[in-house]
Write an enzyme that holds these catalytic residues in place. Structure first.
Site, PDB file in Angstrom:
ATOM      1  N   HIS A 275      -4.639   4.142  -2.950  1.00 57.43           N
ATOM      2  CA  HIS A 275      -4.584   3.396  -1.688  1.00 57.43           C
ATOM      3  C   HIS A 275      -3.666   2.176  -1.791  1.00 57.43           C
ATOM      4  CE1 HIS A 275      -6.161   0.933   1.680  1.00 57.43           C
ATOM      5  NE2 HIS A 275      -6.013  -0.039   0.801  1.00 57.43           N
TER       6      HIS A 275
ATOM      7  N   GLU B  88     -16.486  -5.494  25.104  1.00 55.37           N
ATOM      8  CA  GLU B  88     -15.633  -6.699  25.154  1.00 55.37           C
ATOM      9  C   GLU B  88     -14.437  -6.584  24.210  1.00 55.37           C
ATOM     10  OE1 GLU B  88     -18.910  -6.747  24.497  1.00 55.37           O
ATOM     11  OE2 GLU B  88     -19.744  -7.503  26.378  1.00 55.37           O
TER      12      GLU B  88
ATOM     13  N   HIS C 289     -26.794 -16.970  25.494  1.00 57.88           N
ATOM     14  CA  HIS C 289     -25.689 -16.792  26.432  1.00 57.88           C
ATOM     15  C   HIS C 289     -24.904 -18.079  26.695  1.00 57.88           C
ATOM     16  CE1 HIS C 289     -27.533 -12.979  26.990  1.00 57.88           C
ATOM     17  NE2 HIS C 289     -26.838 -12.656  28.058  1.00 57.88           N
TER      18      HIS C 289
ATOM     19  N   HIS D  73       0.852  -1.191   0.000  1.00 55.73           N
ATOM     20  CA  HIS D  73       0.000   0.000   0.000  1.00 55.73           C
ATOM     21  C   HIS D  73       0.884   1.236   0.000  1.00 55.73           C
ATOM     22  CE1 HIS D  73      -2.371  -3.289   1.618  1.00 55.73           C
ATOM     23  NE2 HIS D  73      -3.442  -2.652   1.168  1.00 55.73           N
TER      24      HIS D  73
HETATM   25  C1  LIG Z   1     -10.742  -5.312   9.864  1.00 52.25           C
HETATM   26  C2  LIG Z   1     -10.259  -5.027   8.469  1.00 52.25           C
HETATM   27  N1  LIG Z   1     -11.141  -4.995   7.479  1.00 52.25           N
HETATM   28  C3  LIG Z   1     -10.729  -4.792   6.214  1.00 52.25           C
HETATM   29  C4  LIG Z   1      -9.418  -4.605   5.924  1.00 52.25           C
HETATM   30  C5  LIG Z   1      -8.946  -4.433   4.492  1.00 52.25           C
HETATM   31  N2  LIG Z   1      -8.535  -3.033   4.284  1.00 52.25           N
HETATM   32  C6  LIG Z   1      -7.258  -2.655   4.363  1.00 52.25           C
HETATM   33  S1  LIG Z   1      -7.051  -1.014   4.156  1.00 52.25           S
HETATM   34  C7  LIG Z   1      -8.701  -0.783   3.927  1.00 52.25           C
HETATM   35  C8  LIG Z   1      -9.249   0.598   3.647  1.00 52.25           C
HETATM   36  C9  LIG Z   1      -8.838   1.520   4.686  1.00 52.25           C
HETATM   37  O1  LIG Z   1      -9.134   2.822   4.340  1.00 52.25           O
HETATM   38  P1  LIG Z   1      -8.312   3.985   5.034  1.00 52.25           P
HETATM   39  O2  LIG Z   1      -8.157   3.704   6.454  1.00 52.25           O
HETATM   40  O3  LIG Z   1      -8.951   5.249   4.643  1.00 52.25           O
HETATM   41  O4  LIG Z   1      -6.882   3.849   4.411  1.00 52.25           O
HETATM   42  P2  LIG Z   1      -6.278   4.657   3.200  1.00 52.25           P
HETATM   43  O5  LIG Z   1      -7.170   4.408   2.025  1.00 52.25           O
HETATM   44  O6  LIG Z   1      -6.264   6.080   3.597  1.00 52.25           O
HETATM   45  O7  LIG Z   1      -4.928   4.064   3.005  1.00 52.25           O
HETATM   46  C10 LIG Z   1      -9.373  -1.993   4.021  1.00 52.25           C
HETATM   47  C11 LIG Z   1     -10.848  -2.126   3.852  1.00 52.25           C
HETATM   48  C12 LIG Z   1      -8.514  -4.648   7.013  1.00 52.25           C
HETATM   49  N3  LIG Z   1      -7.205  -4.495   6.840  1.00 52.25           N
HETATM   50  N4  LIG Z   1      -8.977  -4.833   8.265  1.00 52.25           N
END
Ligand SMILES: Cc1ncc(C[n+]2csc(CCOP(=O)(O)OP(=O)(O)O)c2C)c(N)n1
Length: 672
Positions: free
Chosen positions: A265, A414, A476, A35
């Site tokens: 991204h 939690e 539960h 990324h």
């Molecule tokens: C719990 C979780 N869900 C999905 C992802 C896959 N994922 C990685 S980055 C991202 C988008 C994040 O967006 P943002 O925080 O705005 O990052 P940016 O585009 O600015 O790099 C996703 C959905 C992940 N890493 N963790």
């Protein structure tokens, strides 16, 4: 963006930030994955933070009083790796950067705790880092209260993106931090309006500033590419009496053709675009080449903390010896000799008294003797203190005006609790444990998994561990949760049968250095089955012979927790009918698996029929039923096959057929 104007306004800063961007582009291109956009967008904020504010010393990366830097937006791992390399962390060599995301490198796809120094926590699952950070900041407060400001006085900085803030766990974290006025927690929000699917507006319209403010935070807003403004915001953030969120308006993939788009991204690997971006930055060196003057400037930033760290060491040396010893012992995760002594004395007393107790109540009794000798424990519960039995009299309550309190009312959070406990464990110097109902393992699970992956000894106290909880009903009543916990690598799942095994389980959980523990405890009362005192910790063997066969051994009954007494009653029935029956208590499968073959064979010899009894689903039991010299046609399982129901616990055991009679019948049917 007018890159030339940015560069001209602060040329030295620009060169340092560009080094991060260039290394990111090169590493992602070499890996052909990763990324790029986030590190390129946050390079300015990170540069100012490291240059002007962060207290750290790459030569002593684990210096306890360093500031913590947490990259919650873990996909932007190259931001962290570039910073560690540039500032001179010895293990983050240029080769590591070149081997980004490759087998055996320290530069994993997402930052992994333990892979390289300077990585404070494993991130990648969005939201975890910001939730960890609450635990880091609480740990700092607790330790400052215990040891004094001259040795504990540091900040926790977090870089979080839109994704982290969208995840539900961030709400738990933010509201906790606001409630507890964790003023040394500073979140830098990468406010770039972009996620993977497109603009944030596709799926969200939250007023993040209003959200943080309503949770009790201070909020500052800056242009995330203006180093002067960033510096001023950080200076101000450090002075507040609330946690601070700095909304940093940034451009994802700054200076690249993909800037401000969701394409920015991900992995920006197009060679021409890469060259064009570097030209736009005025960056003239080849791939992975940082000009000497820029690298020197970064190394000077890395060297900035050496003096501060030395001065800290001198102050630390002025602490009374006993304080220093406790501090160092807790950071090394060593337990005092007293722990084993109090556990032994407790076991002796309890095996003689032989109380009938729910193991959650046994657990409280154990904690009453353990917490006074382990000042590093921090207990808590997600609003089930009276049910989880996690609070002992001596702990005190952690609060704004009692920072030394060692009990946290986590509220109904939690997931936030589990992640913050991980943060406390990662911070060092503390051993957190926290409770909820076993069924809500599901709500805490992402953090439980990360504790296992990170090899940290967080303790999850999971009470109400079966249909035995009764009238609250199937919503539960856990049935699959033991299997889920056991399926997780590097996790010790303890299901103690009585007060003695509960004490042994706690001793193991609180001595662990690299393994989280799940303590699965009952709501309902259980007889003491270990009435003969043994100083040895039998739970450490994972499984052991609790009652052996009288006469020829024809059956082995395997059980855990509340079903051990059912197995013993079934043994009585079988023995009366002349069927020699052994009962094996199996409080921790994982530890039994660790024993050598000869011990396992002694406990589970081939030949006799085997019946396992556990008020959960069968999943996993086959390993012990017909692995380990057992035979499929000579084994059976008595337990749950579906969800539970709402009724008194005793009724449920009968209705679902988890009884001594059923176990005895099953064994007899297998003996031909
Ligand atoms: C719990 C979780 N869900 C999905 C992802 C896959 N994922 C990685 S980055 C991202 C988008 C994040 O967006 P943002 O925080 O705005 O990052 P940016 O585009 O600015 O790099 C996703 C959905 C992940 N890493 N963790």
């Amino acid at each position: 963006m007018d890159l030339k104007a940015l560069a001209a306004a602060n040329p030295d800063h620009w060169a340092k930030a560009t080094a991060i961007r260039a290394l990111t582009l090169d590493a992602v291109a070499a890996a052909n994955s990763g990324h790029s956009g986030m590190p390129m967008g946050m390079a300015d904020v990170a540069t100012v933070l490291f240059e002007k504010h962060l207290k750290f010393d790459p030569t002593q990366p684990n210096w306890p009083d360093r500031d913590r830097f947490i990259l919650s937006a873990g996909h932007g791992s190259m931001l962290l790796y570039a910073l560690l390399h540039l500032t001179g962390y010895a293990d983050m060599t240029l080769d590591e950067i070149k081997n980004f995301r490759q087998w055996g490198s320290r530069t994993a796809g997402h930052p992994e705790y333990g892979h390289a120094s300077g990585i404070e926590t494993t991130t990648g699952p969005l939201g975890q880092g910001i939730a960890n950070s609450v635990g880091f900041a609480m740990a700092e407060e607790i330790q400052r209260a215990h040891y004094g400001k001259k040795v504990v006085d540091h900040y926790t900085y977090v870089v979080a993106g839109d994704g982290c803030l969208m995840e539900g766990v961030s709400q738990e974290a933010i509201t906790l931090a606001g409630r507890h006025q964790l003023s040394k927690l500073i979140v830098l929000w990468d406010n770039n309006d972009i996620t993977i699917d497109g603009p944030v507006s596709l799926s969200d319209k939250t007023d993040q500033i209003g959200r943080f403010k309503s949770a009790g935070w201070s909020v500052l807003e800056v242009d995330g590419h203006d180093p002067v403004a960033i510096d001023a915001a950080l200076t101000k953030a450090k002075k507040g009496n609330k946690p601070t969120m700095v909304a940093c308006k940034t451009h994802i993939a700054l200076g690249h053709a993909a800037q401000d788009t969701s394409k920015g991204h991900g992995a920006l690997t197009d060679a021409d675009q890469l060259i064009a971006a570097k030209e736009g930055y005025g960056w003239k060196t080849g791939p992975f080449e940082v000009p000497a003057d820029v690298k020197n400037a970064w190394e000077a930033i890395g060297a900035r903390g050496v003096e501060t760290r030395r001065a800290w060491e001198e102050r630390f040396d002025t602490l009374p010896r006993s304080k220093r010893e406790t501090f160092n012992r807790a950071y090394a995760l060593e337990t005092p000799n007293k722990l084993s002594a109090v556990i032994k004395a407790f076991k002796k007393q309890m095996s003689e008294a032989a109380p009938k107790l729910a193991t959650r109540a046994s657990s409280e009794k154990v904690l009453e003797v353990v917490n006074p000798v382990l000042p590093e424990t921090v207990g808590g519960s997600a609003d089930l203190t009276g049910s989880n039995n996690t609070k002992t009299a001596d702990l005190g309550v952690f609060d704004v005006d009692s920072r030394g309190g060692r009990y946290v009312y986590w509220g109904i959070r939690e997931h936030g609790m589990a992640a913050a406990m991980n943060g406390m464990a990662l911070h060092g110097g503390l051993r957190p444990y926290g409770g909820t109902f076993m069924c809500f393992t599901d709500y805490a699970r992402p953090a439980m998994r990360l504790a296992a992956l990170m090899k940290i000894p967080t303790v999850f106290v999971m009470t109400h561990d079966s249909i035995g909880l009764g009238e609250d009903g199937p919503t539960h009543q856990p049935v699959e949760h033991l299997a889920i916990s056991r399926a997780t690598p590097n996790t010790h799942v303890f299901r103690p049968a009585d007060t003695i095994e509960t004490a042994e389980a706690w001793e193991l959980a609180l001595s662990a250095k690299e393994t989280p523990s799940v303590l699965s405890l009952t709501r309902q009362g259980l007889k003491t089955v270990r009435t003969e005192h043994k100083t040895k910790n039998l739970t450490a063997l994972g499984a052991y012979v609790l009652a052996d066969a009288d006469g020829r051994r024809q059956a082995i009954l395997l059980a855990t927790g509340s079903e051990v007494e059912i197995a013993l009653a079934a043994r009585d029935i079988l023995q009366e009918q002349g069927i020699g029956t052994r009962v094996v208590s199996m409080p921790c499968w994982e530890l039994f698996e660790d024993q050598d073959e000869s011990y396992r064979k002694r406990v589970l010899p081939g030949g006799p029929v085997r019946v396992a009894v556990e008020a959960g689903i069968r999943f996993g039991w086959d390993r012990w039923l017909f692995g380990e010299r057992g035979r499929r046609e000579k084994s059976g399982f008595v337990g749950m096959h579906d969800f539970g129901a709402s009724a008194p616990g005793g009724t449920l055991y009968k209705e679902f057929g988890i009884t001594a009679e059923a176990v005895a019948e099953k064994a007899k049917s297998l003996i031909k």
